[in-house]
Design a protein around this motif. Structure first.
Motif, PDB file in Angstrom:
ATOM      1  N   ASP A  13       0.816  -1.217   0.000  1.00  0.00           N
ATOM      2  CA  ASP A  13       0.000   0.000   0.000  1.00  0.00           C
ATOM      3  C   ASP A  13       0.846   1.262   0.000  1.00  0.00           C
ATOM      4  O   ASP A  13       0.432   2.309   0.514  1.00  0.00           O
ATOM      5  CB  ASP A  13      -0.918   0.004   1.227  1.00  0.00           C
ATOM      6  CG  ASP A  13      -2.075  -0.963   1.087  1.00  0.00           C
ATOM      7  OD1 ASP A  13      -2.904  -0.761   0.178  1.00  0.00           O
ATOM      8  OD2 ASP A  13      -2.158  -1.926   1.875  1.00  0.00           O
ATOM      9  N   LEU A  16      -0.735   4.603  -1.303  1.00  0.00           N
ATOM     10  CA  LEU A  16      -1.566   5.330  -0.356  1.00  0.00           C
ATOM     11  C   LEU A  16      -0.699   6.132   0.607  1.00  0.00           C
ATOM     12  O   LEU A  16      -1.012   7.296   0.907  1.00  0.00           O
ATOM     13  CB  LEU A  16      -2.453   4.361   0.424  1.00  0.00           C
ATOM     14  CG  LEU A  16      -3.321   4.987   1.517  1.00  0.00           C
ATOM     15  CD1 LEU A  16      -4.332   5.960   0.922  1.00  0.00           C
ATOM     16  CD2 LEU A  16      -4.020   3.910   2.340  1.00  0.00           C
ATOM     17  N   SER A  59      -9.017   4.960   1.019  1.00  0.00           N
ATOM     18  CA  SER A  59      -9.056   4.762   2.467  1.00  0.00           C
ATOM     19  C   SER A  59     -10.417   5.104   3.053  1.00  0.00           C
ATOM     20  O   SER A  59     -11.097   6.037   2.605  1.00  0.00           O
ATOM     21  CB  SER A  59      -7.981   5.623   3.136  1.00  0.00           C
ATOM     22  OG  SER A  59      -8.075   5.535   4.538  1.00  0.00           O
ATOM     23  N   LYS A  61     -10.414   5.520   6.502  1.00  0.00           N
ATOM     24  CA  LYS A  61     -10.014   5.939   7.845  1.00  0.00           C
ATOM     25  C   LYS A  61     -10.808   7.144   8.330  1.00  0.00           C
ATOM     26  O   LYS A  61     -11.177   7.238   9.508  1.00  0.00           O
ATOM     27  CB  LYS A  61      -8.515   6.247   7.880  1.00  0.00           C
ATOM     28  CG  LYS A  61      -7.987   6.501   9.279  1.00  0.00           C
ATOM     29  CD  LYS A  61      -6.470   6.567   9.305  1.00  0.00           C
ATOM     30  CE  LYS A  61      -5.960   6.742  10.733  1.00  0.00           C
ATOM     31  NZ  LYS A  61      -4.479   6.759  10.801  1.00  0.00           N
TER      32      LYS A  61
END
Length: 354
Positions: A13, A16, A59, A61
């Motif tokens: 990842d 990202l 994402s 998050k």
């Protein structure tokens, strides 16, 4: 044979991580080595990391918080994030793809986006970092699959229909322990069309994060080898993200592959996020996967820059510790070559048709 067998990896990842730096120099920082997270070019060279699937992932998050922090205690059940529609996902997906292409362009030939197995083999032979564009969670793919065609022409060669949240194509497994991956319905009609289109184009379909019903839908519909780029063994760690013996048998029968995930919560029998997890836990899963898949069906799928990994590895520069542990386990050079890179290249060649 040198201990430094190249490693081709099923999942990371880093794109990202680089996107989250919000720096116009993110590509140059990767090439020069920013020393952050798990992966950059200097540390990849130090660890003998030859390349792998570089994920484009949107994402969640901001929606649900830090998943690692939620995976504490003797049991846990992290709520599924909301569905993200294509118009919202597209700008982020394009930005991450652009970072990978900028890395390639700025690398002076040290990094290449590979579209065929022959290109991966050539990169490994020449010491060039072989990257494969992968989408983890198909949020940026529209139902008409127009963007799939465009992304394929840009270099997309692997896609997971879901991350651990629903998409218009199917349903992901929540981060739940202890539990089975049988957590909901299978592929939607759009998901079934996506499988067919990927087969026709030569895009590998990643089963990691897909729930069990979706897994069986892909197994029934797809003509390509079944691939789980970064998943582990449910019989050892009863996490929803891990694969049951029945799923492993289907992957074996298709001539597919499982890439061992380094994330400690999928390695440990107690499902905990803990960097103090010994490498021996990784070897337990590798032994089990070989037993159930055969040596040709096992690879590595680190989840670098997307997970807490064992501290004995720490980052990509620490891969020699894994190689040494495998050698101490009795793995021969012939077996290690398959495990480290040959199996991945062979399965992708059969999936891509090139």
């Amino acid at each position: 044979m040198s201990d430094r067998l190249p490693i081709f990896d099923g999942h990371n990842d880093v794109l990202l991580r680089l996107l989250n730096k919000r720096s116009p120099d993110a590509a140059e920082q990767f090439l020069a080595g920013d020393g952050e997270g798990h992966l950059d070019l200097p540390r990849a060279l130090k660890g003998g990391f030859a390349g792998g699937m570089f994920a484009v992932y949107i994402s969640s998050k901001d929606d649900i918080g830090d998943i690692d922090e939620m995976m504490r205690g003797a049991s846990y059940d992290v709520p599924l994030p909301r569905l993200i529609e294509a118009p919202e996902a597209m700008p982020t997906a394009l930005a991450m793809m652009a970072i990978l292409f900028r890395i390639e362009r700025a690398s002076d030939g040290r990094v290449k986006v590979c579209r065929t197995a022959a290109e991966i083999r050539d990169c490994i032979a020449r010491g060039v970092l072989a990257t494969v564009l992968h989408i983890e969670g198909a949020e940026a793919i529209d139902e008409n699959l127009d963007s799939l065609e465009v992304f394929y022409q840009a270099g997309l060669r692997s896609i997971g229909p879901v991350w651990s949240r629903p998409t218009i194509f199917g349903h992901g497994v929540p981060f739940r322990y202890p539990a089975t991956p049988d957590t909901g319905p299978g592929l939607t009609d759009a998901g079934k069309a996506l499988v067919k289109a990927c087969n026709e184009l030569g895009i590998a379909i990643d089963l990691s994060h897909l729930n069990e019903q979706g897994f069986w839908d892909v197994a029934r519909l797809s003509k390509a080898p079944l691939i789980a780029t970064h998943s582990n063994v449910h019989a050892i760690c009863q996490h929803t993200r891990n694969l049951t013996d029945r799923q492993l048998a289907a992957i074996r029968d298709s001539g597919g592959i499982v890439g061992l995930n380094f994330a400690t919560c999928f390695l440990r029998a107690d499902g905990q996020v803990d960097a103090a997890t010994p490498i021996d836990q990784m070897l337990r899963h590798i032994d089990y996967l070989i037993q159930h898949l055969g040596i040709e069906g096992v690879g590595l799928g680190s989840d670098f820059d997307g997970a807490v990994v064992p501290g004995e590895i720490a980052d990509v520069a620490g891969l020699d510790n894994l190689r040494q542990a495998l050698r101490k386990r009795g793995f021969t050079d012939d077996v290690l070559r398959k495990l480290c890179y040959e199996n991945w290249i062979n399965v992708l060649e059969r999936s891509w048709g090139a």
